[in-house]
Design an enzyme around this catalytic site. Structure first.
Site, PDB file in Angstrom:
ATOM      1  N   ARG A  84       5.333  12.948 -48.173  1.00  0.00           N
ATOM      2  CA  ARG A  84       5.326  12.315 -46.856  1.00  0.00           C
ATOM      3  C   ARG A  84       6.721  11.848 -46.443  1.00  0.00           C
ATOM      4  NH1 ARG A  84       4.213  13.581 -42.655  1.00  0.00           N
ATOM      5  NH2 ARG A  84       2.360  14.380 -43.682  1.00  0.00           N
ATOM      6  N   LYS A 141      20.166   5.550 -27.952  1.00  0.00           N
ATOM      7  CA  LYS A 141      18.730   5.253 -27.963  1.00  0.00           C
ATOM      8  C   LYS A 141      18.071   5.977 -29.126  1.00  0.00           C
ATOM      9  CE  LYS A 141      18.775   4.500 -22.981  1.00  0.00           C
ATOM     10  NZ  LYS A 141      18.366   4.997 -21.656  1.00  0.00           N
ATOM     11  N   LYS A 159      29.784  -0.894 -18.830  1.00  0.00           N
ATOM     12  CA  LYS A 159      28.571  -0.683 -18.037  1.00  0.00           C
ATOM     13  C   LYS A 159      28.458  -1.774 -16.977  1.00  0.00           C
ATOM     14  CE  LYS A 159      25.306   1.540 -20.112  1.00  0.00           C
ATOM     15  NZ  LYS A 159      24.123   1.919 -20.928  1.00  0.00           N
ATOM     16  N   GLU A 192      30.956   3.302 -16.573  1.00  0.00           N
ATOM     17  CA  GLU A 192      29.760   3.647 -15.807  1.00  0.00           C
ATOM     18  C   GLU A 192      29.973   3.262 -14.351  1.00  0.00           C
ATOM     19  OE1 GLU A 192      25.294   2.932 -16.906  1.00  0.00           O
ATOM     20  OE2 GLU A 192      26.043   1.148 -15.873  1.00  0.00           O
ATOM     21  N   ASP A 196      25.959   7.214 -12.893  1.00  0.00           N
ATOM     22  CA  ASP A 196      24.615   6.725 -13.172  1.00  0.00           C
ATOM     23  C   ASP A 196      23.673   6.896 -11.990  1.00  0.00           C
ATOM     24  OD1 ASP A 196      22.622   5.483 -14.701  1.00  0.00           O
ATOM     25  OD2 ASP A 196      23.063   3.530 -13.807  1.00  0.00           O
TER      26      ASP A 196
END
Length: 298
Positions: A118, A153, A185, A214, A235
């Site tokens: 597994r 992410k 950002k 950004e 963006d």
């Protein structure tokens, strides 16, 4: 892990020590404090040996074979059994595979094969799922200048493995973390007082670190480039706005379209002339590629 497996791990751009830690943590999670697989110990004689195949249950792109091999090679050490499993790879990372294809063969103590099963499959299926999804994006962008990028992410603890899987699928890695690239950002711009101020502060504090900015509008894109930025994240812009930014910025900066992109619009966004499309879904939403361990019965 064997020298050949360690070499494959290094060739993949992975740190063998980090891979070992991931495997040890995963095995510990499965086996508990006593490092015990109660079912296998109860049902399988200690001296029994067998051979099993890792088999694709669906079409896709495989990634992580060396990592899976390392699981089988380390399980005896981790459990204290001291016995070894031999692994023979049939496929190679980045290859397209079809349902029913044998990807690798493992031979050794049956208890160890099933104890490792597994953990090996969790990692291999996850990495192959990321590679398969990434290949779909790479195929969608074929014939354009645009490359598909990953993001941060990622699954905690698995970033290096998932980013390698992106590479195996034909994608490109962005930054590994907060340490290797400065990414200004929206919240940074707000806190610093604007694009130019934020860029200037980063440059003063870390003159040798790559800086990415950004931007949300054509005006911000021009401001960032005039401040010195040579990599812009565009963006949530429409293709029409992207085209305008490409025309205004020219070759003064690399341009990345980001935000809510999907495969059905990939070609349209790539046609605007941007250099990259970044897709968080490569790592946060890729389904696994179904792979199984089949014990041979003959």
């Amino acid at each position: 892990m064997t020298e050949s497996t360690e070499r494959m791990v290094r060739d993949a751009g992975l740190d063998p020590a980090q891979v070992r830690r991931v495997i040890e943590d995963a095995l510990t999670e499965d086996l508990g404090p006593g490092f015990l697989d109660v079912t296998s110990v109860a049902t399988i004689p200690a001296g029994q040996t067998d051979t099993a195949d890792l088999v694709a249950r669906a079409d896709g792109v495989v990634a992580g074979l060396a990592v899976a091999a390392a699981v089988f090679e380390l399980v005896g050490e981790v459990t204290g059994a001291g016995r070894t499993v031999e692994v023979s790879l049939v496929a190679h990372d980045g290859a397209r595979v079809a349902r029913g294809d044998v990807l690798a063969t493992v031979t050794g103590p049956t208890r160890l094969l099933l104890t490792a099963e597994r953990t090996a499959l969790n990692l291999l299926c996850r990495m192959s799922g990321v590679a398969t999804h990434t290949r779909a994006w790479a195929d969608a962008l074929a014939g354009t200048k645009a490359l598909v990028l990953d993001t941060r992410k990622t699954t905690p603890g698995l970033r290096a493995l998932e980013k390698y899987a992106v590479r195996a699928g034909g994608g490109t890695n962005k930054r590994m973390g907060l340490h290797d690239v400065a990414m200004i950002k929206d919240n940074h711009k707000l806190a610093a007082g604007g694009v130019s101020a934020a860029y200037r502060r980063v440059r003063e504090a870390f003159p040798d670190v790559p800086v990415q900015v950004e931007v949300d509008t054509l005006a911000e894109a021009v401001e960032a480039v005039e401040a010195g930025a040579d990599f812009l994240l565009l963006d949530n812009m429409t293709p029409e706005t992207l085209t305008a930014v490409v025309a205004a910025v020219g070759d003064r900066a690399e341009l990345e379209a980001t935000g809510g992109l999907t495969l059905d619009v990939a070609a349209r966004y790539a046609a605007t002339g941007v250099d990259f499309l970044s897709v968080g879904a490569l790592t946060h939403s890729s389904p696994i590629l179904d792979i199984a361990l089949d014990l041979r019965t003959e």
